[in-house]
Scaffold this motif. Structure first.
Motif, PDB file in Angstrom:
ATOM      1  N   TYR A   1     -13.509 -15.423   9.678  1.00  0.00           N
ATOM      2  CA  TYR A   1     -14.090 -14.229   9.039  1.00  0.00           C
ATOM      3  C   TYR A   1     -15.237 -14.612   8.114  1.00  0.00           C
ATOM      4  O   TYR A   1     -16.271 -13.930   8.082  1.00  0.00           O
ATOM      5  CB  TYR A   1     -13.024 -13.464   8.272  1.00  0.00           C
ATOM      6  CG  TYR A   1     -13.581 -12.265   7.533  1.00  0.00           C
ATOM      7  CD1 TYR A   1     -13.941 -11.105   8.227  1.00  0.00           C
ATOM      8  CD2 TYR A   1     -13.791 -12.303   6.162  1.00  0.00           C
ATOM      9  CE1 TYR A   1     -14.480 -10.010   7.564  1.00  0.00           C
ATOM     10  CE2 TYR A   1     -14.325 -11.210   5.486  1.00  0.00           C
ATOM     11  CZ  TYR A   1     -14.670 -10.071   6.194  1.00  0.00           C
ATOM     12  OH  TYR A   1     -15.214  -8.991   5.518  1.00  0.00           O
ATOM     13  N   ARG A   2     -15.083 -15.685   7.367  1.00  0.00           N
ATOM     14  CA  ARG A   2     -16.147 -16.090   6.446  1.00  0.00           C
ATOM     15  C   ARG A   2     -17.378 -16.597   7.184  1.00  0.00           C
ATOM     16  O   ARG A   2     -18.490 -16.466   6.688  1.00  0.00           O
ATOM     17  CB  ARG A   2     -15.608 -17.144   5.480  1.00  0.00           C
ATOM     18  CG  ARG A   2     -14.700 -16.546   4.399  1.00  0.00           C
ATOM     19  CD  ARG A   2     -13.890 -17.622   3.697  1.00  0.00           C
ATOM     20  NE  ARG A   2     -13.132 -17.078   2.575  1.00  0.00           N
ATOM     21  CZ  ARG A   2     -11.968 -16.422   2.693  1.00  0.00           C
ATOM     22  NH1 ARG A   2     -11.435 -16.235   3.906  1.00  0.00           N
ATOM     23  NH2 ARG A   2     -11.344 -15.951   1.628  1.00  0.00           N
ATOM     24  N   ILE A   3     -17.186 -17.175   8.338  1.00  0.00           N
ATOM     25  CA  ILE A   3     -18.333 -17.620   9.132  1.00  0.00           C
ATOM     26  C   ILE A   3     -19.013 -16.443   9.813  1.00  0.00           C
ATOM     27  O   ILE A   3     -20.243 -16.386   9.912  1.00  0.00           O
ATOM     28  CB  ILE A   3     -17.899 -18.667  10.175  1.00  0.00           C
ATOM     29  CG1 ILE A   3     -17.412 -19.942   9.478  1.00  0.00           C
ATOM     30  CG2 ILE A   3     -19.054 -19.005  11.123  1.00  0.00           C
ATOM     31  CD1 ILE A   3     -16.846 -20.992  10.420  1.00  0.00           C
ATOM     32  N   LEU A   4     -18.231 -15.457  10.240  1.00  0.00           N
ATOM     33  CA  LEU A   4     -18.763 -14.365  11.063  1.00  0.00           C
ATOM     34  C   LEU A   4     -19.009 -13.055  10.316  1.00  0.00           C
ATOM     35  O   LEU A   4     -19.847 -12.256  10.731  1.00  0.00           O
ATOM     36  CB  LEU A   4     -17.797 -14.104  12.229  1.00  0.00           C
ATOM     37  CG  LEU A   4     -17.668 -15.248  13.231  1.00  0.00           C
ATOM     38  CD1 LEU A   4     -16.472 -15.029  14.148  1.00  0.00           C
ATOM     39  CD2 LEU A   4     -18.947 -15.380  14.044  1.00  0.00           C
ATOM     40  N   GLY A   5     -18.258 -12.793   9.261  1.00  0.00           N
ATOM     41  CA  GLY A   5     -18.405 -11.527   8.551  1.00  0.00           C
ATOM     42  C   GLY A   5     -17.926 -10.341   9.356  1.00  0.00           C
ATOM     43  O   GLY A   5     -18.298  -9.199   9.088  1.00  0.00           O
ATOM     44  N   SER A   6     -17.087 -10.591  10.348  1.00  0.00           N
ATOM     45  CA  SER A   6     -16.596  -9.544  11.239  1.00  0.00           C
ATOM     46  C   SER A   6     -15.115  -9.747  11.499  1.00  0.00           C
ATOM     47  O   SER A   6     -14.704 -10.835  11.937  1.00  0.00           O
ATOM     48  CB  SER A   6     -17.367  -9.567  12.561  1.00  0.00           C
ATOM     49  OG  SER A   6     -16.698  -8.813  13.555  1.00  0.00           O
TER      50      SER A   6
ATOM     51  N   LEU B   1     -22.932 -11.807   2.190  1.00  0.00           N
ATOM     52  CA  LEU B   1     -24.347 -11.533   2.430  1.00  0.00           C
ATOM     53  C   LEU B   1     -25.192 -12.762   2.082  1.00  0.00           C
ATOM     54  O   LEU B   1     -26.211 -13.027   2.739  1.00  0.00           O
ATOM     55  CB  LEU B   1     -24.798 -10.314   1.627  1.00  0.00           C
ATOM     56  CG  LEU B   1     -24.265  -8.978   2.162  1.00  0.00           C
ATOM     57  CD1 LEU B   1     -24.546  -7.850   1.181  1.00  0.00           C
ATOM     58  CD2 LEU B   1     -24.879  -8.650   3.525  1.00  0.00           C
ATOM     59  N   LEU B   2     -24.780 -13.508   1.063  1.00  0.00           N
ATOM     60  CA  LEU B   2     -25.472 -14.758   0.764  1.00  0.00           C
ATOM     61  C   LEU B   2     -25.285 -15.760   1.897  1.00  0.00           C
ATOM     62  O   LEU B   2     -26.223 -16.479   2.272  1.00  0.00           O
ATOM     63  CB  LEU B   2     -24.945 -15.356  -0.543  1.00  0.00           C
ATOM     64  CG  LEU B   2     -25.426 -14.718  -1.851  1.00  0.00           C
ATOM     65  CD1 LEU B   2     -24.715 -15.358  -3.036  1.00  0.00           C
ATOM     66  CD2 LEU B   2     -26.929 -14.834  -2.002  1.00  0.00           C
TER      67      LEU B   2
END
Length: 307
Positions: free
Chosen positions: A19-24, A108-109
């Motif tokens: 999740y942290r790599i993809l944001g999805s 977003l960063l």
């Protein structure tokens, strides 16, 4: 332990990495499932199941992110990560890093980083993997990974706020915000907002959204105070809920279907950014999704004076 038991024990960690790599949420769940298929199909058992699975989900996520970036360049309007209501992975020793890294602002960063920089930063800074494990996961030398981390840290630190927020103060401020929102209290909202506050909506062209970010305490307060009482009139409700580790809320239509989420970024005793996700594709993991266009039409009807 059986393969299934080993995998299920590590599933929360694997999802949190992806999740942290993809944001999805959806893409992260798919990456975890693909990781299981590769693990299940392997004829040999790795020396370290955690290292093997973490490396596998990282490589899959990097590949997915590279293709996702092409889609995001064509995305309609502002892009925001899919809202995450709770992080399945908990580690008391790294609670600060975990909480900070899942916020909308941090994600977003992370979007500013290259896929490799992002993966290295997540594995090393967030989850505390050794450089040997990071190198194995991303297929680069330890020296190269150290350089990738230096660049990633530089980008991340440049965009981070320079002051901390006490959790209790943040929650109290959010409580006052949602109370003022319910009452449509412009003055009550404005005093809680930073002078340069920004409100951003992500509809992805699939739901009504702001044409552009709304900036300034007065403009944002007036918009909120004008819209939400009208939504309440057509039985739209909201309940405060943590979103990506930050104060937020889930809005639902009269049938209880998810309309959108709201996340507040609180800095220096004021609300700095308000982020709303209304794109139905990004809400499906939260339950049945409302018809945002129908709600929009009803709100416009409710705005008309009654005879």
């Amino acid at each position: 332990m059986s393969k299934v038991e080993e995998f299920e024990e590590l599933r929360p960690l694997l999802f949190s990495i992806a999740y942290r790599i993809l944001g999805s949420v959806g893409e992260a769940e798919d990456a975890v499932q693909e990781t299981w298929l590769r693990f299940d199909g392997s004829a040999t058992r790795p020396t370290s199941t955690k290292a093997f699975l973490s490396a596998t989900v990282t490589r899959i996520s990097i590949d997915v992110l590279r293709s996702a970036r092409v889609r995001r360049e064509e995305y309609v309007g502002p892009w925001l990560p899919e809202p995450l209501l709770s992080d399945p992975y908990q580690d008391p020793a790294r609670s600060v890093e975990l909480a900070d890294s899942v916020s909308m602002a941090a994600l977003l960063l992370l979007e500013r980083l290259s896929p490799l920089e992002r993966a290295v930063f997540v594995l090393r800074e967030v989850f505390g993997f050794g450089f040997d494990e990071v190198a194995a996961a991303v297929g680069r030398s330890e020296a190269a990974c150290r350089q990738l981390l230096v660049r990633a840290r530089r980008h991340m630190e440049a965009g981070r706020p320079r002051f901390e927020v006490v959790r209790k103060e943040r929650e109290e401020l959010a409580s006052r915000f949602f109370e003022a929102l319910r009452e449509g209290d412009v003055a009550g909202l404005q005093v809680l907002l930073a002078a340069d506050v920004s409100m951003v909506g992500d509809g992805g062209g699939k739901a009504p959204q702001l044409a552009r970010a709304v900036s300034g305490a007065g403009n944002v307060a007036r918009l909120l105070a004008a819209v939400f009482p009208l939504m309440a009139r057509i039985d739209v409700t909201f309940a405060p809920h943590e979103v990506n580790g930050q104060p937020g809320a889930i809005f639902r239509d009269r049938d209880g279907k998810v309309l959108h989420t709201l996340a507040l970024e609180v800095l220096d005793g004021q609300i700095q950014t308000i982020r709303s996700v209304i794109n139905p594709d990004k809400l499906a993991h939260l339950g049945p999704v409302a018809d945002a266009w129908a709600i929009h039409h009803e709100v416009r009807q409710a705005r008309r004076p009654t005879e």
